[in-house]
Design a protein around this motif. Structure first.
Motif, PDB file in Angstrom:
ATOM      1  N   GLU A 142       0.823  -1.204   0.000  1.00  0.00           N
ATOM      2  CA  GLU A 142       0.000   0.000   0.000  1.00  0.00           C
ATOM      3  C   GLU A 142       0.860   1.258   0.000  1.00  0.00           C
ATOM      4  O   GLU A 142       2.012   1.239   0.450  1.00  0.00           O
ATOM      5  CB  GLU A 142      -0.886   0.062   1.264  1.00  0.00           C
ATOM      6  CG  GLU A 142      -2.190  -0.663   1.165  1.00  0.00           C
ATOM      7  CD  GLU A 142      -3.047  -0.451   2.407  1.00  0.00           C
ATOM      8  OE1 GLU A 142      -4.227  -0.834   2.359  1.00  0.00           O
ATOM      9  OE2 GLU A 142      -2.538   0.080   3.426  1.00  0.00           O
ATOM     10  N   ALA A 143       0.284   2.341  -0.501  1.00  0.00           N
ATOM     11  CA  ALA A 143       0.924   3.660  -0.435  1.00  0.00           C
ATOM     12  C   ALA A 143      -0.124   4.688  -0.047  1.00  0.00           C
ATOM     13  O   ALA A 143      -1.282   4.607  -0.488  1.00  0.00           O
ATOM     14  CB  ALA A 143       1.551   4.023  -1.778  1.00  0.00           C
ATOM     15  N   GLY A 144       0.277   5.637   0.779  1.00  0.00           N
ATOM     16  CA  GLY A 144      -0.614   6.719   1.169  1.00  0.00           C
ATOM     17  C   GLY A 144      -0.090   8.041   0.648  1.00  0.00           C
ATOM     18  O   GLY A 144       1.106   8.348   0.792  1.00  0.00           O
ATOM     19  N   VAL A 145      -0.941   8.830   0.024  1.00  0.00           N
ATOM     20  CA  VAL A 145      -0.533  10.149  -0.470  1.00  0.00           C
ATOM     21  C   VAL A 145      -0.686  11.131   0.690  1.00  0.00           C
ATOM     22  O   VAL A 145      -1.780  11.551   1.040  1.00  0.00           O
ATOM     23  CB  VAL A 145      -1.391  10.591  -1.666  1.00  0.00           C
ATOM     24  CG1 VAL A 145      -0.894  11.944  -2.189  1.00  0.00           C
ATOM     25  CG2 VAL A 145      -1.357   9.544  -2.767  1.00  0.00           C
ATOM     26  N   PHE A 206      -1.507  -2.065  -4.427  1.00  0.00           N
ATOM     27  CA  PHE A 206      -0.821  -2.567  -5.617  1.00  0.00           C
ATOM     28  C   PHE A 206      -0.657  -4.078  -5.507  1.00  0.00           C
ATOM     29  O   PHE A 206       0.097  -4.575  -4.669  1.00  0.00           O
ATOM     30  CB  PHE A 206       0.541  -1.889  -5.764  1.00  0.00           C
ATOM     31  CG  PHE A 206       0.435  -0.385  -5.760  1.00  0.00           C
ATOM     32  CD1 PHE A 206       0.252   0.309  -6.933  1.00  0.00           C
ATOM     33  CD2 PHE A 206       0.461   0.320  -4.559  1.00  0.00           C
ATOM     34  CE1 PHE A 206       0.125   1.693  -6.930  1.00  0.00           C
ATOM     35  CE2 PHE A 206       0.327   1.697  -4.545  1.00  0.00           C
ATOM     36  CZ  PHE A 206       0.155   2.388  -5.740  1.00  0.00           C
ATOM     37  N   LEU A 207      -1.378  -4.800  -6.357  1.00  0.00           N
ATOM     38  CA  LEU A 207      -1.371  -6.261  -6.342  1.00  0.00           C
ATOM     39  C   LEU A 207      -0.719  -6.778  -7.616  1.00  0.00           C
ATOM     40  O   LEU A 207      -1.130  -6.426  -8.733  1.00  0.00           O
ATOM     41  CB  LEU A 207      -2.799  -6.799  -6.232  1.00  0.00           C
ATOM     42  CG  LEU A 207      -2.967  -8.323  -6.297  1.00  0.00           C
ATOM     43  CD1 LEU A 207      -2.278  -8.997  -5.115  1.00  0.00           C
ATOM     44  CD2 LEU A 207      -4.445  -8.701  -6.345  1.00  0.00           C
ATOM     45  N   ILE A 259      -1.609  -7.272 -13.032  1.00  0.00           N
ATOM     46  CA  ILE A 259      -1.427  -6.205 -12.047  1.00  0.00           C
ATOM     47  C   ILE A 259      -2.773  -5.526 -11.831  1.00  0.00           C
ATOM     48  O   ILE A 259      -3.467  -5.183 -12.797  1.00  0.00           O
ATOM     49  CB  ILE A 259      -0.383  -5.169 -12.512  1.00  0.00           C
ATOM     50  CG1 ILE A 259       1.025  -5.792 -12.559  1.00  0.00           C
ATOM     51  CG2 ILE A 259      -0.375  -3.960 -11.582  1.00  0.00           C
ATOM     52  CD1 ILE A 259       2.101  -4.845 -13.056  1.00  0.00           C
ATOM     53  N   TYR A 260      -3.137  -5.346 -10.553  1.00  0.00           N
ATOM     54  CA  TYR A 260      -4.360  -4.651 -10.182  1.00  0.00           C
ATOM     55  C   TYR A 260      -4.007  -3.489  -9.264  1.00  0.00           C
ATOM     56  O   TYR A 260      -3.104  -3.594  -8.426  1.00  0.00           O
ATOM     57  CB  TYR A 260      -5.324  -5.584  -9.429  1.00  0.00           C
ATOM     58  CG  TYR A 260      -5.786  -6.783 -10.217  1.00  0.00           C
ATOM     59  CD1 TYR A 260      -6.939  -6.730 -10.996  1.00  0.00           C
ATOM     60  CD2 TYR A 260      -5.086  -7.983 -10.165  1.00  0.00           C
ATOM     61  CE1 TYR A 260      -7.377  -7.846 -11.704  1.00  0.00           C
ATOM     62  CE2 TYR A 260      -5.506  -9.098 -10.872  1.00  0.00           C
ATOM     63  CZ  TYR A 260      -6.653  -9.018 -11.639  1.00  0.00           C
ATOM     64  OH  TYR A 260      -7.080 -10.129 -12.341  1.00  0.00           O
ATOM     65  N   PHE A 261      -4.739  -2.391  -9.404  1.00  0.00           N
ATOM     66  CA  PHE A 261      -4.570  -1.249  -8.522  1.00  0.00           C
ATOM     67  C   PHE A 261      -5.867  -1.025  -7.739  1.00  0.00           C
ATOM     68  O   PHE A 261      -6.978  -1.265  -8.245  1.00  0.00           O
ATOM     69  CB  PHE A 261      -4.225   0.011  -9.318  1.00  0.00           C
ATOM     70  CG  PHE A 261      -2.926  -0.089 -10.076  1.00  0.00           C
ATOM     71  CD1 PHE A 261      -1.787  -0.618  -9.486  1.00  0.00           C
ATOM     72  CD2 PHE A 261      -2.835   0.362 -11.394  1.00  0.00           C
ATOM     73  CE1 PHE A 261      -0.591  -0.706 -10.175  1.00  0.00           C
ATOM     74  CE2 PHE A 261      -1.638   0.284 -12.100  1.00  0.00           C
ATOM     75  CZ  PHE A 261      -0.519  -0.251 -11.487  1.00  0.00           C
ATOM     76  N   PHE A 262      -5.710  -0.546  -6.481  1.00  0.00           N
ATOM     77  CA  PHE A 262      -6.839  -0.316  -5.587  1.00  0.00           C
ATOM     78  C   PHE A 262      -6.804   1.117  -5.070  1.00  0.00           C
ATOM     79  O   PHE A 262      -5.726   1.650  -4.785  1.00  0.00           O
ATOM     80  CB  PHE A 262      -6.798  -1.276  -4.395  1.00  0.00           C
ATOM     81  CG  PHE A 262      -6.944  -2.738  -4.751  1.00  0.00           C
ATOM     82  CD1 PHE A 262      -8.131  -3.411  -4.511  1.00  0.00           C
ATOM     83  CD2 PHE A 262      -5.890  -3.437  -5.320  1.00  0.00           C
ATOM     84  CE1 PHE A 262      -8.273  -4.753  -4.832  1.00  0.00           C
ATOM     85  CE2 PHE A 262      -6.013  -4.787  -5.642  1.00  0.00           C
ATOM     86  CZ  PHE A 262      -7.207  -5.446  -5.395  1.00  0.00           C
ATOM     87  N   LYS A 263      -7.979   1.715  -4.926  1.00  0.00           N
ATOM     88  CA  LYS A 263      -8.081   3.056  -4.358  1.00  0.00           C
ATOM     89  C   LYS A 263      -9.032   3.020  -3.177  1.00  0.00           C
ATOM     90  O   LYS A 263     -10.222   2.711  -3.321  1.00  0.00           O
ATOM     91  CB  LYS A 263      -8.594   4.044  -5.416  1.00  0.00           C
ATOM     92  CG  LYS A 263      -8.757   5.468  -4.903  1.00  0.00           C
ATOM     93  CD  LYS A 263      -9.265   6.386  -6.016  1.00  0.00           C
ATOM     94  CE  LYS A 263      -9.527   7.792  -5.495  1.00  0.00           C
ATOM     95  NZ  LYS A 263     -10.036   8.687  -6.560  1.00  0.00           N
ATOM     96  N   ASN A 264      -8.475   3.289  -1.993  1.00  0.00           N
ATOM     97  CA  ASN A 264      -9.252   3.275  -0.748  1.00  0.00           C
ATOM     98  C   ASN A 264     -10.062   1.991  -0.602  1.00  0.00           C
ATOM     99  O   ASN A 264     -11.225   1.982  -0.202  1.00  0.00           O
ATOM    100  CB  ASN A 264     -10.176   4.492  -0.687  1.00  0.00           C
ATOM    101  CG  ASN A 264      -9.402   5.793  -0.720  1.00  0.00           C
ATOM    102  OD1 ASN A 264      -8.310   5.901  -0.145  1.00  0.00           O
ATOM    103  ND2 ASN A 264      -9.938   6.797  -1.412  1.00  0.00           N
ATOM    104  N   GLY A 265      -9.421   0.870  -0.953  1.00  0.00           N
ATOM    105  CA  GLY A 265     -10.030  -0.438  -0.780  1.00  0.00           C
ATOM    106  C   GLY A 265     -10.820  -0.941  -1.963  1.00  0.00           C
ATOM    107  O   GLY A 265     -11.224  -2.114  -1.981  1.00  0.00           O
ATOM    108  N   GLU A 266     -11.069  -0.120  -2.963  1.00  0.00           N
ATOM    109  CA  GLU A 266     -11.857  -0.537  -4.115  1.00  0.00           C
ATOM    110  C   GLU A 266     -10.948  -0.865  -5.303  1.00  0.00           C
ATOM    111  O   GLU A 266     -10.136  -0.034  -5.720  1.00  0.00           O
ATOM    112  CB  GLU A 266     -12.845   0.561  -4.523  1.00  0.00           C
ATOM    113  CG  GLU A 266     -13.929   0.819  -3.484  1.00  0.00           C
ATOM    114  CD  GLU A 266     -14.962   1.808  -3.979  1.00  0.00           C
ATOM    115  OE1 GLU A 266     -14.936   2.157  -5.189  1.00  0.00           O
ATOM    116  OE2 GLU A 266     -15.795   2.239  -3.166  1.00  0.00           O
ATOM    117  N   CYS A 267     -11.112  -2.069  -5.827  1.00  0.00           N
ATOM    118  CA  CYS A 267     -10.304  -2.471  -6.981  1.00  0.00           C
ATOM    119  C   CYS A 267     -10.728  -1.666  -8.205  1.00  0.00           C
ATOM    120  O   CYS A 267     -11.915  -1.546  -8.516  1.00  0.00           O
ATOM    121  CB  CYS A 267     -10.482  -3.967  -7.245  1.00  0.00           C
ATOM    122  SG  CYS A 267      -9.474  -4.575  -8.627  1.00  0.00           S
TER     123      CYS A 267
END
Length: 346
Positions: A142-145, A206-207, A259-267
Motif C-alpha cells: 500500500e501507499a498513502g498520499v 498494488f497487487l 497487475i491490479y490497482f486499488f483506491k481506498n479499498g476498491e479495486c
C-alpha cells in the motif's frame, strides 16, 4: 526527518570512476592488516547514511563478513594477503531483515524519511525502489498520499531493477505504473485511460500476480561472491555491472501475470496483463514535492478484496534471506576447488 544524502558514483566512457572515498581495496588497520568490518555499526534504519548510489550502469550491494566462508581461518591467520584486495567470496551481500525503501537504489535528490517508509520528491520525475523484489506468486503493498501540492504528481506501481531512476515509472519496458493525474496507467511511455485520478489523503493498493510456473532460475538471486569489493566510507560493497541491453533482448511476456490497482479499498480493475517476466520491486516515482508513505504489511489499511491468495511484501524479507543463502552455498560448493587453490596461492 530526512536521511542525509550520500556520495554517488559516476561513469565515463563505460569505465568506472570512483567517487571520493571509493576504492577497490579493503579497509586497512594500524598495522596494515585489513580491518574487520563486523565491528562497524549500522544506523538504526539498517544502512549507511553515506553510501554509493546505483548509477551509470553500476550497482553497489552492501557486504558483510561471511562467517561460514571456507578457508576463512587461513586468511585471518595469514600475513601473505596483507594489503591485497579481499576476495569477494569471504563476504556476503547484506540481506535486510525488513522490507523498506532502498537508500542506495533511488535517485539521490529524493528525500527518504528516517524510518524509510516515506519519500518526498523534488522537481522533475525520479524514483525509488523497495529493498526487496518478487519474481513469482501474488504480492501486495500500500501507499498513502500524504501531501500533494498543486502541480505535483506521482506514478506508483511495480518496477524492475533496470527501470530508469531518473524518469517516471512506466517510462521504459521495465516498469508498470498508475499516475495520480487522470488515473492513467503507463508502460513504455504509453499512457492509457484506467481510472479516476487520486490525490492527497488517498490510500492506494498494488497487487502483482506472477504465476508459479515462472522459470526456476528467476527465483534464485544472484550471488555476488564472484564480484569485486570496493570500499566507501569504511564499508565494503560488491560492484556489479548492469547489462540493460541483454535484459532487453531477453524480455518475454509471462502468460497469466496480472497487475491490479486499488483506491481506498476498491479495486479499479485489471491494469496490466501478461507483463514481462522478471523480478519486480514496489516502486515510487514522484514529480515535485509530493510526499508518499508506504506500507509493506502485514497490516493494511484496506486489505484487498480479491479471491487471489496474496502475500504482503513484508513476508519477502525472510524468504529473501533463505534464497540468498542458497545462492551463496551453491556458489561455494561449485567453486570449492578454485577457492582452495586461490587461498593457498596468495
Amino acid at each position: 526527518m530526512a536521511v542525509p544524502l550520500g556520495g554517488n558514483v559516476k561513469g565515463r566512457q563505460g569505465k568506472r570512476r570512483p567517487a571520493v572515498g571509493l576504492e577497490a581495496s579493503a579497509p586497512v588497520g594500524k598495522k596494515g592488516r585489513s580491518a574487520d568490518l563486523s565491528a562497524l555499526k549500522l544506523p538504526s534504519h539498517g544502512y549507511p547514511t553515506e553510501h554509493p548510489f546505483n548509477k551509470d550502469g553500476y550497482r553497489y550491494i552492501l557486504a558483510e563478513p561471511d562467517p561460514h566462508a571456507p578457508f576463512r581461518q587461513e586468511f585471518d591467520e595469514s600475513n601473505e594477503w596483507s594489503g591485497k584486495p579481499i576476495p569477494g567470496w569471504l563476504y556476503r551481500s547484506l540481506c535486510p531483515g525488513i522490507v523498506l525503501l532502498a537508500l542506495h537504489d533511488r535517485a539521490p535528490q529524493l528525500k527518504i524519511a528516517e524510518d524509510r517508509l516515506a519519500v518526498t520528491g523534488e522537481k522533475g520525475y525520479c524514483m525509488v525502489r523497495a529493498t526487496h523484489g518478487v519474481s513469482r506468486g501474488a504480492w501486495y503493498w500500500e501507499a498513502g498520499v500524504e501531501e500533494m501540492p498543486e502541480g505535483a504528481a506521482a506514478r506508483l506501481g511495480w518496477g524492475r531493477r533496470y527501470a530508469n531512476l531518473q524518469a517516471p515509472l512506466g517510462y521504459d519496458k521495465f516498469g508498470y505504473s498508475w499516475r495520480s493525474r487522470k488515473g492513467t496507467r503507463f508502460h513504455e511511455s504509453r499512457g492509457r485511460h484506467y481510472s479516476a485520478a487520486y490525490g492527497e489523503g488517498d490510500t492506494l493498493g498494488f497487487l502483482l500476480v506472477l504465476p508459479e510456473r515462472a522459470a526456476a532460475a528467476a527465483c534464485t538471486p544472484n550471488t555476488y561472491k564472484d564480484r569485486p569489493l570496493v570500499k566507501f566510507k569504511s564499508h565494503l560493497y560488491y560492484e556489479d555491472k548492469d547489462n540493460i541491453q541483454e535484459s532487453l533482448n531477453n524480455l518475454k511476456a509471462l502468460p497469466g501475470s496480472r497487475i491490479y490497482f486499488f483506491k481506498n479499498g476498491e479495486c479499479q480493475g485489471e491494469a496490466f496483463a501478461d507483463i514481462y517476466q522478471g523480478c519486480y520491486y514496489p516502486t515510487v516515482s514522484l514529480h515535485k514535492n509530493v510526499t508518499v508513505s508506504v506500507n509493506f504489511g502485514p497490516n493494511f489499511k484496506f486489505p484487498p478484496t480479491t479471491d487471489c491468495n496474496y502475500r504482503p511484501m513484508s513476508e519477502k524479507a525472510e524468504e529473501a534471506i533463505c534464497e540468498q543463502t542458497m545462492a551463496d552455498l551453491l556458489f561455494l560448493t561449485e567453486n570449492e576447488g578454485k577457492l582452495r587453490l586461490d587461498t593457498f596461492n596468495l
